[in-house]
Design an enzyme around this catalytic site. Sequence first.
Site, PDB file in Angstrom:
ATOM      1  N   ASP A  11       0.830  -1.203   0.000  1.00 31.48           N
ATOM      2  CA  ASP A  11       0.000   0.000   0.000  1.00 31.48           C
ATOM      3  C   ASP A  11       0.867   1.257   0.000  1.00 31.48           C
ATOM      4  OD1 ASP A  11      -2.452  -1.215  -0.199  1.00 31.48           O
ATOM      5  OD2 ASP A  11      -2.616  -1.527   1.943  1.00 31.48           O
ATOM      6  N   ASP A  60      -7.477  -6.593  -1.955  1.00 34.13           N
ATOM      7  CA  ASP A  60      -8.081  -6.472  -0.633  1.00 34.13           C
ATOM      8  C   ASP A  60      -8.973  -5.230  -0.611  1.00 34.13           C
ATOM      9  OD1 ASP A  60      -8.660  -6.848   2.031  1.00 34.13           O
ATOM     10  OD2 ASP A  60      -6.783  -5.959   2.747  1.00 34.13           O
ATOM     11  N   LYS A  62     -12.306  -5.235   0.368  1.00 36.05           N
ATOM     12  CA  LYS A  62     -13.296  -5.303   1.453  1.00 36.05           C
ATOM     13  C   LYS A  62     -14.646  -4.736   1.010  1.00 36.05           C
ATOM     14  CE  LYS A  62      -9.895  -5.127   5.239  1.00 36.05           C
ATOM     15  NZ  LYS A  62      -8.648  -4.830   4.510  1.00 36.05           N
ATOM     16  N   PRO A  67     -26.268  -6.292  -2.240  1.00 37.63           N
ATOM     17  CA  PRO A  67     -25.799  -7.420  -3.049  1.00 37.63           C
ATOM     18  C   PRO A  67     -25.577  -7.094  -4.519  1.00 37.63           C
ATOM     19  CG  PRO A  67     -27.450  -8.179  -1.496  1.00 37.63           C
ATOM     20  CD  PRO A  67     -27.409  -6.685  -1.369  1.00 37.63           C
ATOM     21  N   ASN A  68     -26.481  -6.362  -5.134  1.00 37.99           N
ATOM     22  CA  ASN A  68     -26.361  -6.068  -6.554  1.00 37.99           C
ATOM     23  C   ASN A  68     -25.130  -5.227  -6.862  1.00 37.99           C
ATOM     24  OD1 ASN A  68     -27.618  -6.196  -9.274  1.00 37.99           O
ATOM     25  ND2 ASN A  68     -27.697  -3.969  -9.023  1.00 37.99           N
ATOM     26  N   ARG A 206       4.232  -3.850   6.688  1.00 38.37           N
ATOM     27  CA  ARG A 206       5.279  -3.001   7.244  1.00 38.37           C
ATOM     28  C   ARG A 206       6.550  -3.722   7.695  1.00 38.37           C
ATOM     29  NH1 ARG A 206       1.052   0.596  10.682  1.00 38.37           N
ATOM     30  NH2 ARG A 206      -0.141  -1.321  10.390  1.00 38.37           N
TER      31      ARG A 206
END
Length: 225
Positions: A11, A60, A62, A67-68, A206
């Site tokens: 990241d 990742d 998240k 749902p659609n 990290r």
Amino acid sequence: MNHNPVYLALDLPRLDAAEALARKVAGHIGGIKLGLEFFCAHGHHGVHELHKIGLPIFLDLKLHDIPNTVAGAMQAIHVLQPSIVTIHAAGGRAMMEDAKAAAGENCKVVAVTVLTSLDGDDLSAIGVNANPYDQALRLADLAHSAGLDGIVCSGHEVGAVHKQWKDGYFVVPGLRPADGKVGDQKRTVTPREARDAGASVLVIGRPISRAEDPLAAARAIEATL
């Protein structure tokens, strides 16, 4: 095939720096995890660039919406050919079912249970009257019943979940080497402990990316596995 379970969390705000770091340690990791910070900064282009390194890509993101909408987002990232994508188990059974149905054929969909930055007080503050361990197991059961491939949980829960879900795919973040700094993670274990407990993927950021010598750090972690 590379069976190293370590996925490097990349990241970094600059694409060139992220790519340089990934190439430097590529021989000692099993994949690359790209989170919201990276995806918001670099989008599809950034993912395509890191695909060129030749390692599996874990998005990742998240995802957590109706749902659609989540299904549409899953379809939109087919072109990126991710090996793993995360959604939030708290989105409910229908959302998880639709996300899995919309995922690419070779993409594992795993549900985030309880973020490793949260402890019991944090859960209580948002109205969840369970400790992180019990909440993670409850959401793991829901993800399993929804047909997902696995879950994301801390190293403290993965052993218990593995006993209940023998063929599940378990992603464990918040890992720190025995001599590493904890930072903002509240529920940490070492990579070896997580692997021994049943983790399929070890997410490490990290301790490698901010090490004085990232290559040496990656080698040292790999040597413990």
